[in-house]
Design a protein around this motif. Structure first.
Motif: not given
Length: 189
Positions: A101, A112, A115-116, A118-119, A147, A151
């Motif tokens: 990230g 993002a 978040a992206d 983490s996915v 998540i 998003l």
């Protein structure tokens, strides 16, 4: 909503439902769906998700092979992951997500990025667990979908976010189903 988003979601849904039912057809449907999602995410600047789709295609090839034959040439059984190993894998996925990230945040126009990422990293963990038929794949998918829903909604991918909300429910149901299969499998051994 585009034709590409509809087609990607149709194949991904088939794949996810097949996985929940412990069906080997999860893999070929997943390959098609992930290829389509890769294109969709490129167009919406979710670059970590593009990389994730490439990983999913490769992992699906290995998963397909893995589910067909284990060392004994019989179907790979559903198994549990030792808690310590699972916790270490989870921590590794979260650290990798934070690191990637940061890279996306600094060097791209990614939307993002944390978040992206983490996915991406949690999905990699979940997919690796799925490939080995580990029950713990399902709580990780619950987290991924938690998540992913907001998003994707924030990028205007309404169909995708609605289906990921359904996948969230599916992950809970699959987790329960796989635990039952695991207990039955243990009783038969």
């Amino acid at each position: 909503m585009t034709g590409l988003e509809i087609a990607a979601n149709a194949f991904a849904t088939a794949s996810i439902l097949c996985a929940a039912r412990n069906s080997v057809h999860t893999w070929w449907t997943g390959i098609i769906g992930c290829s389509l999602f890769g294109l969709l995410f490129w167009h919406t600047q979710l670059y970590a998700d593009v990389l994730l789709q490439v990983f999913f295609v490769v992992a699906s090839l290995f998963g397909w092979w893995n589910w067909h034959a284990s060392a004994s040439h019989s179907a790979l059984p559903i198994q549990r992951t030792p808690l310590r190993s699972f916790m270490l894998m989870g921590a590794g996925a979260l650290l990798a997500g934070a690191g990637y990230g940061l890279v996306l945040h600094r060097f791209t126009d990614a939307y993002a990025p944390f978040a992206d990422s983490s996915v991406l990293c949690l999905s990699v963990l979940a997919q690796l667990l799925l490939m080995r038929r580990r029950i713990e794949t399902w709580p990780v998918w619950v987290l991924v979908n938690t998540i992913a829903v907001p998003l994707y909604a924030s990028r205007g991918l309404t169909l995708t976010s609605v289906l990921y909300a359904a996948y969230w429910i599916n992950a809970w149901l699959a987790w329960r189903h796989w635990r039952k299969l695991w207990r039955t499998q243990g009783a038969q051994a």
